[in-house]
Design a protein around this motif. Structure first.
Motif, short mmCIF file in Angstrom:
data_model
loop_
_atom_site.label_atom_id
_atom_site.label_comp_id
_atom_site.label_asym_id
_atom_site.label_seq_id
_atom_site.Cartn_x
_atom_site.Cartn_y
_atom_site.Cartn_z
N THR A 115 2.20 -27.75 12.79
CA THR A 115 1.95 -27.92 11.36
C THR A 115 2.84 -27.01 10.54
O THR A 115 3.44 -26.07 11.06
N ARG A 117 1.93 -24.82 8.44
CA ARG A 117 1.39 -23.46 8.44
C ARG A 117 1.83 -22.73 9.71
O ARG A 117 2.29 -21.58 9.65
N ASP A 139 0.30 -17.37 0.80
CA ASP A 139 -0.06 -18.19 -0.35
C ASP A 139 1.14 -18.47 -1.24
O ASP A 139 1.33 -19.60 -1.70
N ILE A 142 3.39 -21.07 0.38
CA ILE A 142 2.89 -22.44 0.27
C ILE A 142 3.04 -22.94 -1.17
O ILE A 142 3.43 -24.07 -1.41
N GLU A 143 2.79 -22.05 -2.12
CA GLU A 143 2.89 -22.45 -3.51
C GLU A 143 4.34 -22.76 -3.87
O GLU A 143 4.63 -23.79 -4.48
N GLY A 148 1.58 -28.18 -0.76
CA GLY A 148 0.18 -28.45 -1.04
C GLY A 148 -0.64 -28.73 0.20
O GLY A 148 -0.54 -28.04 1.19
N GLU A 149 -1.40 -29.82 0.16
CA GLU A 149 -2.36 -30.09 1.23
C GLU A 149 -1.69 -30.47 2.55
O GLU A 149 -2.30 -30.42 3.60
N TYR A 150 -0.40 -30.85 2.47
CA TYR A 150 0.28 -31.28 3.70
C TYR A 150 0.63 -30.11 4.62
O TYR A 150 1.18 -30.30 5.69
N ASP A 152 -1.04 -28.45 6.48
CA ASP A 152 -1.67 -28.51 7.79
C ASP A 152 -1.34 -29.80 8.55
O ASP A 152 -2.00 -30.11 9.54
N SER A 153 -0.35 -30.53 8.07
CA SER A 153 0.12 -31.70 8.86
C SER A 153 1.36 -31.29 9.64
O SER A 153 2.06 -30.37 9.25
N TYR A 158 7.04 -34.58 7.46
CA TYR A 158 7.58 -34.14 6.17
C TYR A 158 8.86 -34.89 5.86
O TYR A 158 9.60 -35.29 6.76
#
Lengths: 408, 284
Positions: A115, A117, A139, A142-143, A148-150, A152-153, A158
């Motif tokens: 992922t 992350r 943080d 990621i920002e 965003g929510e992806y 953790d994919s 991507y």
């Protein structure tokens, strides 16, 4: 302490080999030479070798940004690799003070099935960040990456833009003393590019930056120093960015001119007139320019449109003059037409441009004849600015006494 | 700001001319590589098993199937193995597991460095991290296979001898031997594809000249192969510590161990020094 020298390069040279088999063999010999503490790999070239970099010397202080420019294969990336300590010089020395950070091919080492992350942690460690550093910056990474929510994919889902954004977001968290940037800003959309520049500006205050780029407007905007490399040698180095960029352009051949059209018009003559008379190729900044054109247009074309434009060395149209925009009627009967267009106070930035002339029909917009980049025109002046258009302006300056100021 | 910045100098001269500086740098790189090594280890592990259906079962299947094959061959008298001093399945299984430790260790440096080529030419990270990450994988693989050993020992009701406490040392020596040879191969293997091809071939032949599935011949010329094979005493002794408690080649084991301790230091030195040269030859 802004005067501190962070990078000192003296007489740096590096050889490469054209032939792969020989290159590998030399590699083994170099290792053996190093093990026996003999420098078998001396200052001479062996068969099939060439200097990828030859006698390069540079100095860079904290707060400076060096634009490293040159044609493809001129040794820019090799230089960055040497400064980054990935490869060894064959001659000369490099001395770097502090931590080196590199924004080179972002997202190197991303694993597609893990992922975003997870990859932040891995990539962060690869770049030398500790676990606590990464966690405290997670943080903001990621920002910044706008993922965003992806996050953790798996990274394989991507888009390429997302990967680059994530890579840059991680790399931008480094706190380097010397930062190497290689073409990374060429990718990504405008919004992200702006953010990248902002991040680089932030880092540049407390670091020395080397920016490798082919985008001259970008180089002109950020760099305080320019080094032009050509075939491994320094062609120009100095603080005058426009001059450096001019020298860079001089390494390339002139733009090829191109004549196209459907044959329903013919341009017989294109002539520029300026203070020095007819047929000039050089115009002084803010002199008057007169364009003379001699043409014939097929009588069936009732409403021809004539225009000319100037191309920059970046191949961008920077100035244009077009009869239709100003509703200039051109009456055509099929006879020869002589056109004289005056442009007073010609105020393009001093530099080199390419002149083009085109004839269209207003109705169906077909190109009757187009002479693209027919010849080069130089604008001369006592300065070279950043923007393609340079206003002189009427300046009015008055001293304001403190008592007259309303809010003070 | 003034005090913070350490200076790094790159010159063409051999790093061996400044041994103190070189050793310091090797030590620092090793220290700095621990965290990255852990990340890479976890990454490789996750990547290996996340896209599989059977997951960790893949660690168990090959040794079990190979053992079954040899036990079958033996029971059908297709090949006749002499006295092994322990139940034949135990002999084969312990042999295969220990051999696998060595082979994993042997392959791991080159495998990891090759799979990180793109990183080597782009990022300056301590190169030792790749070796440590590989070491982690070797250990992990062995640790999960211990489950097989436990099951096997329970089934055959093997009484553990007290020498079992030396087994970790034996394992360490097998890994040291593998990593040493693997490290020596890295510079050549990165430059020439022949090395990786050859390595696969050689390990599969080496399997048969090591007392894994049958004991060493005691007479000439068969015994020469085992005598010249440095892995044989390591493997045999570790297996004996594990099962019978009576060692037959202890002195050779110690001699070979000492040699490998010296060689691993040299191999590391070679790896460390060779890396910048290799990077400039494989650089795109």
């Amino acid at each position: 302490m802004t005067e501190e020298t962070l990078l000192q390069v003296d007489d740096l040279s590096k050889k490469f080999c054209r032939n792969l088999k020989k290159s590998l063999w030399y590699g083994l010999k170099d290792i053996a030479g190093e093990l026996t503490s003999r420098n078998v790999n001396g200052p001479n070239l062996r068969a099939d070798e060439f200097w990828a970099l030859h006698k390069v010397s540079l100095e860079l202080k904290r707060g400076e940004c060096l634009g490293l420019i040159g044609p493809n294969g001129s040794g820019k990336s090799t230089f960055l690799k040497l400064v980054n300590g990935l490869i060894k010089p064959d001659r000369g020395t490099i001395s770097v003070t502090g931590r080196v950070g590199a924004l080179i091919e972002l997202g190197t080492g991303f694993n597609p099935i893990l992922t975003g992350r997870e990859n932040i942690y891995i990539n962060g460690s690869v770049l030398g960040l500790t676990k606590t550093e990464i966690e405290s910056k997670l943080d903001s990474i990621i920002e910044f990456s706008e993922i965003g929510e992806y996050i953790d994919s798996p990274v394989q889902n991507y888009s390429s833009g997302m990967k680059v954004r994530l890579g840059f977001a991680i790399a931008a968290q480094m706190d380097p003393d010397v930062l190497l940037v290689d073409e990374v800003l060429a990718v990504g959309d405008i919004g992200f590019r702006k953010k990248c520049f902002h991040a680089i500006d932030r880092i540049s205050k407390k670091a020395a930056i080397i920016l490798v780029s082919h985008a001259m407007p970008q180089v002109a905007r950020v760099c305080t120093k320019i080094a032009v490399l050509n075939r491994g040698e320094i062609h120009y180095t100095g603080n005058d960015a426009p001059e450096g960029i001019r020298r860079y352009y001089s390494l390339f051949e002139e733009q090829p001119s191109l004549i196209t059209g459907n044959g329903k018009a013919k341009i017989h003559r294109i002539e520029l007139e300026s203070r020095d008379g007819m047929g000039v190729r050089e115009i002084r900044y803010r002199d008057d320019l007169i364009v003379h054109l001699l043409l014939t247009i097929d009588p069936e074309i009732q409403d021809p449109v004539v225009g000319f434009y100037f191309l920059s060395q970046e191949n961008q149209v920077v100035a244009q003059c077009n009869s239709s925009y100003h509703r200039i009627p051109i009456k055509n009967t099929g006879n020869r037409l002589q056109l004289k267009v005056s442009v007073p106070n010609f105020n393009l930035n001093p530099g080199k441009y390419f002149f083009s002339v085109g004839i269209r029909s207003a109705n169906d917009l077909e190109v009757l004849e187009l002479h693209h980049a027919v010849f080069a025109v130089s604008v001369t002046g006592g300065f070279v600015g950043l923007a393609p258009v340079q206003f002189k302006g009427d300046w009015e300056i008055t001293e304001v006494k403190t008592a007259d100021q309303p809010n003070n | 700001m003034k005090n913070s910045a350490p200076q790094t100098i790159y010159t063409p001269e051999s790093q061996l001319l400044h041994p103190a500086r070189l050793l310091q740098k090797m030590y620092r790189d090793l220290k700095n590589s621990r965290e990255l090594a852990w990340r890479l280890f976890v990454r490789n592990l996750k990547a290996r098993y996340r896209q599989t259906f059977l997951g960790y079962l893949w660690a168990f299947l090959p040794p079990i199937l190979t053992t079954l094959l040899w036990v079958f061959l033996n029971s059908q008298k297709i090949l006749s193995v002499g006295d092994t001093g322990m139940p034949y399945p135990v002999y084969v299984m312990t042999g295969i597991l220990l051999w696998q430790v060595f082979v994993d260790a042997l392959n791991s440096p080159l495998r990891l460095v090759l799979s990180s080529r793109h990183m080597l030419v782009k990022v300056n990270f301590p190169r030792e991290a790749l070796i440590l990450a590989g070491l982690g994988e070797v250990l992990f693989n062995f640790l999960i296979r211990i489950v097989i050993l436990i099951a096997l020992f329970l089934w055959f009701q093997i009484q553990l001898p007290f020498t079992i406490v030396f087994v970790p040392f034996g394992i360490m020596m097998l890994i040291t031997a593998g990593i040493t040879l693997g490290l020596l191969l890295v510079p050549f293997g990165l430059l020439y594809g022949d090395i990786q091809q050859g390595l696969t071939l050689i390990t599969s032949l080496w399997f048969f000249v090591t007392p894994i599935v049958y004991p060493t011949p005691t007479s000439l010329p068969g015994n020469l192969i085992a005598k010249l094979n440095p892995i044989a005493p390591l493997l045999v002794t570790t297996r004996e510590w594990m099962v019978t408690g009576i060692t037959s080649q202890f002195t050779v084991f110690m001699a070979v161990s000492c040699l490998f301790f010296i060689f691993i230091a040299l191999a590391w030195l070679l790896y460390h020094i060779a890396m910048p040269h290799i990077t400039s030859r494989i650089g795109a």
